[in-house]
Scaffold this active site. Structure first.
Site, PDB file in Angstrom:
ATOM      1  N   ASP A  34       0.811  -1.208   0.000  1.00 15.06           N
ATOM      2  CA  ASP A  34       0.000   0.000   0.000  1.00 15.06           C
ATOM      3  C   ASP A  34       0.850   1.266   0.000  1.00 15.06           C
ATOM      4  O   ASP A  34       2.060   1.232   0.226  1.00 15.06           O
ATOM      5  CB  ASP A  34      -0.905   0.018   1.235  1.00 15.06           C
ATOM      6  CG  ASP A  34      -2.172  -0.798   1.046  1.00 15.06           C
ATOM      7  OD1 ASP A  34      -2.423  -1.247  -0.076  1.00 15.06           O
ATOM      8  OD2 ASP A  34      -2.904  -0.981   2.044  1.00 15.06           O
ATOM      9  N   LYS A  56      -3.531   3.538  -2.605  1.00 16.56           N
ATOM     10  CA  LYS A  56      -4.576   4.504  -2.914  1.00 16.56           C
ATOM     11  C   LYS A  56      -4.233   5.827  -2.253  1.00 16.56           C
ATOM     12  O   LYS A  56      -3.754   5.865  -1.128  1.00 16.56           O
ATOM     13  CB  LYS A  56      -5.929   4.018  -2.393  1.00 16.56           C
ATOM     14  CG  LYS A  56      -6.387   2.697  -2.993  1.00 16.56           C
ATOM     15  CD  LYS A  56      -7.709   2.257  -2.399  1.00 16.56           C
ATOM     16  CE  LYS A  56      -8.175   0.941  -2.980  1.00 16.56           C
ATOM     17  NZ  LYS A  56      -9.469   0.504  -2.427  1.00 16.56           N
ATOM     18  N   MET A 170      -7.265   8.628   8.951  1.00 16.38           N
ATOM     19  CA  MET A 170      -7.523   9.004   7.549  1.00 16.38           C
ATOM     20  C   MET A 170      -8.556  10.118   7.446  1.00 16.38           C
ATOM     21  O   MET A 170      -9.351  10.168   6.520  1.00 16.38           O
ATOM     22  CB  MET A 170      -7.995   7.777   6.746  1.00 16.38           C
ATOM     23  CG  MET A 170      -7.071   6.591   6.810  1.00 16.38           C
ATOM     24  SD  MET A 170      -7.761   5.090   6.043  1.00 16.38           S
ATOM     25  CE  MET A 170      -9.105   4.725   7.200  1.00 16.38           C
TER      26      MET A 170
END
Length: 243
Positions: A34, A56, A170
């Site tokens: 990731d 991402k 996040m």
């Protein structure tokens, strides 16, 4: 027989990587990793290991989760040791559960290797204990990645009123809405709040303010960042050890 290791890479500092994670990374034929994985960790891979990026970023979700699931499965058909490497812990908003279920349905052997989650380690590196006797006996971890707009969010903002410590992961791009929605739900606007950017790394930066002022003071901090809301933030003045 092939095996997939759904592995947590920890919060950033390479020395917070677990011994087991380090071992399987060194043995991996392919590492599917990731965006939040410390690139120093990838240097542990053997010379002929394949490094496959599926990260991402906000506003640029290059590979859908369904596609990532299939990439992992296809790798299991070709390689013996497959490491699916995720920042933090694979089961704390890492979609590791979805990937494990996908593999389970296809009879692919897998193992979960937990990682140190940023929800506790990053505040610790900022001198903020998520629990502390007499201040906070519990904490809640919430995803801040979804839209914090009250009209479309699944978050029940009033449920946070009695929470002593709240950690948003996040959530930097929704910082303004998070603080506003908490205040609108009844949270005291003077509640202590911190934003910790690039926690546990040499680039770590911390901004402390009230819930009302945190967006104005921390909005320019780079991601990744986490948000801590609660009176435990005030302990940072005494416990700030990480320089």
């Amino acid at each position: 027989m092939s095996k997939v290791y759904l592995t947590g890479a920890g919060p950033g500092d390479i020395e917070l990587l677990t011994l087991k994670a380090s071992r399987v990374i060194k043995e991996a034929d392919i590492i599917i990793y990731d965006n939040l994985v410390n690139k120093e960790i990838l240097d542990l891979a053997k010379e002929d290991a394949i490094l496959f990026f599926v990260g991402k970023e906000f506003g640029n979700h290059s590979i859908a989760q369904e596609k990532i699931n299939e990439i992992i499965y296809q790798a299991s058909l070709k390689y013996e040791n497959i490491v699916r490497l995720k920042g933090g812990d694979p089961f704390v908003f890492g979609r590791g559960g979805e990937e494990a279920l996908y593999l389970k349905k296809r009879d692919v052997a897998f193992e979960i290797i937990p990682g140190i989650t940023s929800s506790i380690s990053v505040p610790a590196y900022a001198g903020i204990p998520v629990t502390n006797r007499g201040v906070s006996c519990s904490f809640k971890v919430v995803t801040g990645h979804e839209s914090a707009d009250k009209n479309c969010s699944q978050i029940n903002w009033k449920s946070f009123l009695d929470d002593e410590t709240i950690v948003f992961l996040m959530g930097m791009h929704n910082l303004n809405l998070i603080s506003k929605n908490l205040i609108d739900a009844g949270k005291d606007k003077n509640t202590a709040c911190a934003v910790i950017s690039k926690g546990t790394t040499k680039e770590q930066k911390v901004v402390v303010a009230t819930l009302e002022d945190i967006y104005k003071k921390a909005k320019d901090l780079p991601t990744p960042a986490i948000i801590v809301v609660g009176e435990v933030v005030k302990l940072r003045d005494e416990l700030n050890w990480f320089l």
